[in-house]
Design a protein around this motif. Sequence first.
Motif, PDB file in Angstrom:
ATOM      1  N   ILE A  94       0.862  -1.183   0.000  1.00  0.00           N
ATOM      2  CA  ILE A  94       0.000   0.000   0.000  1.00  0.00           C
ATOM      3  C   ILE A  94       0.893   1.227   0.000  1.00  0.00           C
ATOM      4  O   ILE A  94       1.710   1.420   0.917  1.00  0.00           O
ATOM      5  N   LEU A  95       0.773   2.033  -1.038  1.00  0.00           N
ATOM      6  CA  LEU A  95       1.483   3.304  -1.109  1.00  0.00           C
ATOM      7  C   LEU A  95       0.475   4.433  -0.956  1.00  0.00           C
ATOM      8  O   LEU A  95      -0.635   4.360  -1.489  1.00  0.00           O
ATOM      9  N   SER A  96       0.870   5.473  -0.248  1.00  0.00           N
ATOM     10  CA  SER A  96      -0.065   6.549   0.088  1.00  0.00           C
ATOM     11  C   SER A  96       0.481   7.896  -0.354  1.00  0.00           C
ATOM     12  O   SER A  96       1.650   8.039  -0.712  1.00  0.00           O
ATOM     13  N   ARG A  97      -0.378   8.885  -0.314  1.00  0.00           N
ATOM     14  CA  ARG A  97       0.034  10.257  -0.607  1.00  0.00           C
ATOM     15  C   ARG A  97      -0.733  11.206   0.303  1.00  0.00           C
ATOM     16  O   ARG A  97      -1.876  10.947   0.696  1.00  0.00           O
ATOM     17  N   SER A  98      -0.077  12.322   0.637  1.00  0.00           N
ATOM     18  CA  SER A  98      -0.678  13.331   1.501  1.00  0.00           C
ATOM     19  C   SER A  98      -1.186  14.504   0.670  1.00  0.00           C
ATOM     20  O   SER A  98      -0.629  14.821  -0.383  1.00  0.00           O
ATOM     21  N   VAL A  99      -2.219  15.141   1.169  1.00  0.00           N
ATOM     22  CA  VAL A  99      -2.752  16.368   0.575  1.00  0.00           C
ATOM     23  C   VAL A  99      -2.720  17.439   1.658  1.00  0.00           C
ATOM     24  O   VAL A  99      -3.441  17.341   2.666  1.00  0.00           O
ATOM     25  N   ARG A 100      -1.887  18.418   1.476  1.00  0.00           N
ATOM     26  CA  ARG A 100      -1.763  19.517   2.450  1.00  0.00           C
ATOM     27  C   ARG A 100      -2.991  20.413   2.362  1.00  0.00           C
ATOM     28  O   ARG A 100      -3.425  20.800   1.268  1.00  0.00           O
ATOM     29  N   ILE A 101      -3.562  20.759   3.502  1.00  0.00           N
ATOM     30  CA  ILE A 101      -4.706  21.668   3.576  1.00  0.00           C
ATOM     31  C   ILE A 101      -4.169  23.063   3.869  1.00  0.00           C
ATOM     32  O   ILE A 101      -3.447  23.254   4.864  1.00  0.00           O
ATOM     33  N   PRO A 102      -4.500  24.051   3.060  1.00  0.00           N
ATOM     34  CA  PRO A 102      -3.862  25.376   3.189  1.00  0.00           C
ATOM     35  C   PRO A 102      -4.499  26.272   4.248  1.00  0.00           C
ATOM     36  O   PRO A 102      -4.432  27.496   4.135  1.00  0.00           O
ATOM     37  N   PHE A 103      -5.110  25.680   5.253  1.00  0.00           N
ATOM     38  CA  PHE A 103      -5.681  26.472   6.345  1.00  0.00           C
ATOM     39  C   PHE A 103      -5.785  25.585   7.578  1.00  0.00           C
ATOM     40  O   PHE A 103      -5.801  24.358   7.485  1.00  0.00           O
ATOM     41  N   ALA A 104      -5.843  26.218   8.750  1.00  0.00           N
ATOM     42  CA  ALA A 104      -6.083  25.475   9.983  1.00  0.00           C
ATOM     43  C   ALA A 104      -7.538  25.024  10.013  1.00  0.00           C
ATOM     44  O   ALA A 104      -8.437  25.761   9.596  1.00  0.00           O
ATOM     45  N   ALA A 105      -7.778  23.810  10.495  1.00  0.00           N
ATOM     46  CA  ALA A 105      -9.125  23.253  10.512  1.00  0.00           C
ATOM     47  C   ALA A 105      -9.701  23.259  11.917  1.00  0.00           C
ATOM     48  O   ALA A 105      -8.986  23.127  12.915  1.00  0.00           O
ATOM     49  N   ASP A 106     -11.005  23.422  12.005  1.00  0.00           N
ATOM     50  CA  ASP A 106     -11.763  23.182  13.231  1.00  0.00           C
ATOM     51  C   ASP A 106     -12.131  21.697  13.201  1.00  0.00           C
ATOM     52  O   ASP A 106     -13.079  21.294  12.540  1.00  0.00           O
ATOM     53  N   LEU A 107     -11.350  20.885  13.905  1.00  0.00           N
ATOM     54  CA  LEU A 107     -11.550  19.441  13.785  1.00  0.00           C
ATOM     55  C   LEU A 107     -12.831  18.969  14.450  1.00  0.00           C
ATOM     56  O   LEU A 107     -13.405  17.956  14.031  1.00  0.00           O
ATOM     57  N   VAL A 108     -13.293  19.673  15.464  1.00  0.00           N
ATOM     58  CA  VAL A 108     -14.561  19.278  16.079  1.00  0.00           C
ATOM     59  C   VAL A 108     -15.702  19.483  15.091  1.00  0.00           C
ATOM     60  O   VAL A 108     -16.543  18.595  14.885  1.00  0.00           O
ATOM     61  N   ALA A 109     -15.729  20.657  14.447  1.00  0.00           N
ATOM     62  CA  ALA A 109     -16.770  20.908  13.442  1.00  0.00           C
ATOM     63  C   ALA A 109     -16.617  19.964  12.250  1.00  0.00           C
ATOM     64  O   ALA A 109     -17.612  19.485  11.688  1.00  0.00           O
ATOM     65  N   THR A 110     -15.376  19.681  11.871  1.00  0.00           N
ATOM     66  CA  THR A 110     -15.133  18.745  10.775  1.00  0.00           C
ATOM     67  C   THR A 110     -15.686  17.364  11.121  1.00  0.00           C
ATOM     68  O   THR A 110     -16.295  16.687  10.280  1.00  0.00           O
ATOM     69  N   TYR A 111     -15.479  16.939  12.342  1.00  0.00           N
ATOM     70  CA  TYR A 111     -16.011  15.646  12.794  1.00  0.00           C
ATOM     71  C   TYR A 111     -17.538  15.637  12.751  1.00  0.00           C
ATOM     72  O   TYR A 111     -18.154  14.670  12.289  1.00  0.00           O
ATOM     73  N   GLU A 112     -18.151  16.725  13.231  1.00  0.00           N
ATOM     74  CA  GLU A 112     -19.618  16.809  13.203  1.00  0.00           C
ATOM     75  C   GLU A 112     -20.156  16.660  11.782  1.00  0.00           C
ATOM     76  O   GLU A 112     -21.061  15.858  11.519  1.00  0.00           O
ATOM     77  N   VAL A 113     -19.606  17.442  10.864  1.00  0.00           N
ATOM     78  CA  VAL A 113     -20.098  17.435   9.490  1.00  0.00           C
ATOM     79  C   VAL A 113     -19.741  16.123   8.803  1.00  0.00           C
ATOM     80  O   VAL A 113     -20.556  15.506   8.112  1.00  0.00           O
ATOM     81  N   GLY A 114     -18.496  15.676   8.998  1.00  0.00           N
ATOM     82  CA  GLY A 114     -18.033  14.480   8.319  1.00  0.00           C
ATOM     83  C   GLY A 114     -18.722  13.216   8.766  1.00  0.00           C
ATOM     84  O   GLY A 114     -18.954  12.305   7.963  1.00  0.00           O
ATOM     85  N   ARG A 115     -19.076  13.146  10.044  1.00  0.00           N
ATOM     86  CA  ARG A 115     -19.757  11.929  10.523  1.00  0.00           C
ATOM     87  C   ARG A 115     -21.133  11.790   9.881  1.00  0.00           C
ATOM     88  O   ARG A 115     -21.590  10.669   9.615  1.00  0.00           O
ATOM     89  N   ARG A 116     -21.786  12.910   9.608  1.00  0.00           N
ATOM     90  CA  ARG A 116     -23.102  12.836   8.948  1.00  0.00           C
ATOM     91  C   ARG A 116     -22.972  12.351   7.507  1.00  0.00           C
ATOM     92  O   ARG A 116     -23.910  11.814   6.934  1.00  0.00           O
ATOM     93  N   GLY A 117     -21.797  12.549   6.914  1.00  0.00           N
ATOM     94  CA  GLY A 117     -21.595  12.167   5.524  1.00  0.00           C
ATOM     95  C   GLY A 117     -20.875  10.856   5.336  1.00  0.00           C
ATOM     96  O   GLY A 117     -20.477  10.524   4.221  1.00  0.00           O
ATOM     97  N   ASN A 118     -20.671  10.086   6.431  1.00  0.00           N
ATOM     98  CA  ASN A 118     -19.935   8.836   6.338  1.00  0.00           C
ATOM     99  C   ASN A 118     -20.665   7.700   7.056  1.00  0.00           C
ATOM    100  O   ASN A 118     -21.531   7.944   7.910  1.00  0.00           O
ATOM    101  N   THR A 119     -20.287   6.490   6.711  1.00  0.00           N
ATOM    102  CA  THR A 119     -20.850   5.281   7.340  1.00  0.00           C
ATOM    103  C   THR A 119     -19.690   4.418   7.832  1.00  0.00           C
ATOM    104  O   THR A 119     -19.415   3.347   7.278  1.00  0.00           O
ATOM    105  N   PRO A 120     -18.983   4.862   8.869  1.00  0.00           N
ATOM    106  CA  PRO A 120     -17.754   4.180   9.271  1.00  0.00           C
ATOM    107  C   PRO A 120     -18.003   2.938  10.117  1.00  0.00           C
ATOM    108  O   PRO A 120     -19.061   2.775  10.738  1.00  0.00           O
ATOM    109  N   ALA A 121     -16.995   2.075  10.170  1.00  0.00           N
ATOM    110  CA  ALA A 121     -17.005   0.986  11.142  1.00  0.00           C
ATOM    111  C   ALA A 121     -16.768   1.543  12.541  1.00  0.00           C
ATOM    112  O   ALA A 121     -17.347   1.075  13.520  1.00  0.00           O
TER     113      ALA A 121
END
Length: 414
Positions: A173-200
């Motif tokens: 497995i080879l991977s690659r990173s994508v740099r985000i050009p701003f600081a993120a609000d990870l709590v808000a990101t988690y809130e929004v992202g969890r609604r858009g995902n179906t994780p284990a």
Amino acid sequence: MAALARAGFDDYVVYENDGTWTFAGGSLATVTLDATHVRVRSVVESDTEWSGSPGAALRAALDSLPVPGWRAYGSVHFGFSGLLPGLGLRGVAAPAGDLVRLLVPRTEVTIAGGEVTIRGEEQDRVREILREPMTGAAPRPRPIDVRVDGAGYRERVAQAIKEIRQGQYQKVILSRSVRIPFAADLVATYEVGRRGNTPARSFLMRLGGAEAAGFSPEVIVTVSPDGAVATQPLAGTRAFGRGADEDAAARTDLESNPKEIFEHAVSVRTAQEELRRVCRPESVRVGDFMGVKERGSVQHLASLVCGDLAEGRTAWDALEAVFPAVTASGIPKRESLDAIARMDEARRLYSGAVLAASHDGSLDAALVLRAVYQEAGVTWLRAGAGIVADSTPEREFEETCEKLSSVAPFVVPA
């Protein structure tokens, strides 16, 4: 969970497991492990040199805590694999820094089926937080271009295909990173992202200055108090969420594509071999072979491999046996780890684990994929693809884009 994460705890872990949500905040005790020492910071502090099994060193440190009925939450970096017997690479320095950080919380809040359980300190404060109405505008994510560095990634994939066809290994497995050009609000990101995902599993955490929020598609290993062990390798990927007809066509292709089936089958075979090292061999079995799991923007082939711990074995032995996840490293593991060391940048938490462990011998470890990471003023995403002999650089690059799309649309600026 988001409200508790915003409540001012220095370190915390949010962990979602099969409908049960846990917030672990503040440090009653912290256990860290690096390449040479395991350290305990609690009422009683210790700094112990370890050798042999890092899992045994962690178990001994946790069992030494003056905390009856402890439960611990935290992270295991991908570099932990370099400490495991048989996986350390010749000529490669031991990974630097803490590779494991576990938090025994001062305050633990569990929500399951509408029932709230609060353990430890600050219970009145927690109740006030949970009673507060949810107000304010919905967080607004900012788009991120996930198609950067295509040429560089394709070159590395082409090199891996060449090495596989030369017989150096079967899969990597080879991977690659994508740099985000701003600081993120990870709590808000988690809130929004969890609604858009179906994780284990899903997680949100801040530990030792590092932050991450993720929607794990895969469980590395679970161990119950009575010693039942399970791992669920996901290998073989197609896009999902593009409409009923396209999703159905992609699923049909996934279930019949020789490259994807081979990639999955060798991963399942490896998972069986790994569990036989720590389980009663006759108890190891495969269930729901090559089912399909829908995880956010992708769908995967999935199988469940189970067993029962052998006499004298522990949950930490099981974690060592399957770490790093075969679906995030390769086959054989030692050779694929060598390729990753040569062709990938240092992974840190990516493709490691977020886990919950207990004094009763249970453990639940989620594979860290489909996540956003933030540390030392840098914010980034990362995704990889499984390379086998029949891979093509273009398709593997496209697979990383599909996986990144499980997180990229949901990143909220600070």
